[in-house]
Design an enzyme around this catalytic site. Structure first.
Site, short mmCIF file in Angstrom:
data_model
loop_
_atom_site.label_atom_id
_atom_site.label_comp_id
_atom_site.label_asym_id
_atom_site.label_seq_id
_atom_site.Cartn_x
_atom_site.Cartn_y
_atom_site.Cartn_z
N GLY A 1 0.86 -1.01 -0.29
CA GLY A 1 -0.12 -0.36 0.51
C GLY A 1 0.69 0.76 0.26
O GLY A 1 2.10 1.31 0.80
N ASN B 1 4.34 -1.20 9.04
CA ASN B 1 3.51 -2.94 8.79
C ASN B 1 3.16 -3.48 10.18
O ASN B 1 2.61 -3.67 10.29
CB ASN B 1 4.07 -3.33 7.78
N ASN C 1 2.91 -10.47 4.47
CA ASN C 1 1.64 -10.00 3.90
C ASN C 1 0.98 -8.78 2.93
O ASN C 1 2.32 -8.23 2.34
CB ASN C 1 1.25 -8.91 5.25
N HIS D 1 -7.23 -6.58 5.90
CA HIS D 1 -6.68 -7.39 5.38
C HIS D 1 -5.00 -7.60 5.83
O HIS D 1 -4.54 -7.94 5.41
CB HIS D 1 -6.63 -6.29 3.66
N TRP D 2 -5.26 -6.32 6.82
CA TRP D 2 -4.18 -6.43 7.80
C TRP D 2 -4.46 -7.06 8.95
O TRP D 2 -4.49 -6.26 9.84
CB TRP D 2 -4.38 -4.75 8.20
#
Length: 286
Positions: free
Chosen positions: A34, A42, A101, A259-260
């Site tokens: 991203g 992250n 990820n 998503h995280w």
């Protein structure tokens, strides 16, 4: 969250920034793609927890953070895998566990497919490159890929992407995190040549769909696939797909998670990963 050390490693003529903490078996954590992403931001909620048992190595991927700003767009996952393999070489590591990820998950899986002997166990969180030619892009992926288009980057566009598509509960994301990511996304080199772009050409698109790689069926590395049931960037159906295709894949899917996962469900993520990577773990045996 603190890191014990950080340094620059020269890999194939490019600078790769690395943060490191802890001792024990090496675990390389690869972040997502991203806008404004970096390794430490992250995994801010995971490094301390995992460094109690492992040597946690967190690079900024090529094109992000303090690393060199270039990615080969004709084969991005292959380029990233080559870079991380080169990083292992420079650090004197014959192999390491990989945690990836999204974008970093695709890089980790491609590295394992190309050179499985360099990888111990794999942890893949909503990885990219899973079924990407089997349907139209998700709304979250379209939002991500359009960030640098149109009128260019803006704080509003980034906040909308993160709060609408990256997490399940957008209200839980602090303004400070949005601002940090936004400022990082304005690097002139990144604006001129974003590391994550729409695939150009059918060959590149097919190369980026890792589920069409026949080597998946013979990849014996124990793999833990983690996927948020409410992921709006990479489709949650990718989790069962990987579990079917990979001989030693375990799957955990969580509700109320986007998503995280490593940020939204940090305590669960840290426990699952620490246990899975343990030498005593019986989660998956090759």
């Amino acid at each position: 969250m603190t890191v014990t050390s950080d340094y620059i490693v020269r890999v194939n003529g490019k600078d790769i920034f690395v943060a490191e903490k802890g001792k024990g078996p090496a675990v390389v954590m690869l972040h997502g793609g991203g806008p404004g992403a970096s390794g430490v931001s992250n995994y801010a909620r995971n490094i301390d927890a995992l460094s109690g048992r492992y040597r946690v190595i967190v690079p900024d991927m090529p094109g992000y953070g303090r690393s060199s700003k270039h990615v080969d767009h004709s084969d991005p996952f292959g380029y990233l895998a080559d870079t991380i393999r080169g990083l292992l070489d420079e650090l004197g590591l014959l192999s390491a566990h990989l945690v990836g990820n999204s974008y970093g998950g695709a890089a980790a899986l491609r590295l394992a497919l190309d050179t499985p002997q360099r990888v111990g166990k794999l942890v893949l969180m909503g990885p990219g490159g899973i079924g990407t030619t089997r349907g139209l892009p998700t709304e979250g992926l379209k939002s991500l890929l359009s960030y640098y288009g149109g009128d260019g980057p803006s704080r509003e566009k980034l906040a909308a992407f993160i709060r609408t598509y990256l997490v399940y509960d957008g209200a839980a994301v602090p303004d400070e995190l949005i601002e940090l990511r936004y400022q990082a996304s304005l690097d002139p080199e990144v604006v001129a040549d974003p590391p994550l772009q729409r695939p150009s050409g059918l060959r590149t698109l097919w190369r980026m769909d890792l589920t069409r790689d026949n080597r998946l069926a013979t990849l014996l590395n124990p793999t833990l696939v983690l996927w948020g049931r409410d992921d709006k960037v990479n489709r949650p159906s990718g989790g069962p797909l990987l579990q079917r295709l990979m001989p030693n894949a375990e799957l955990v899917m969580t509700s109320h998670t986007g998503h995280w996962m490593q940020w939204e469900r940090a305590e669960l993520f840290n426990r699952l990963v620490a246990e899975f990577l343990s030498p005593e773990s019986d989660w998956a045996i090759a």
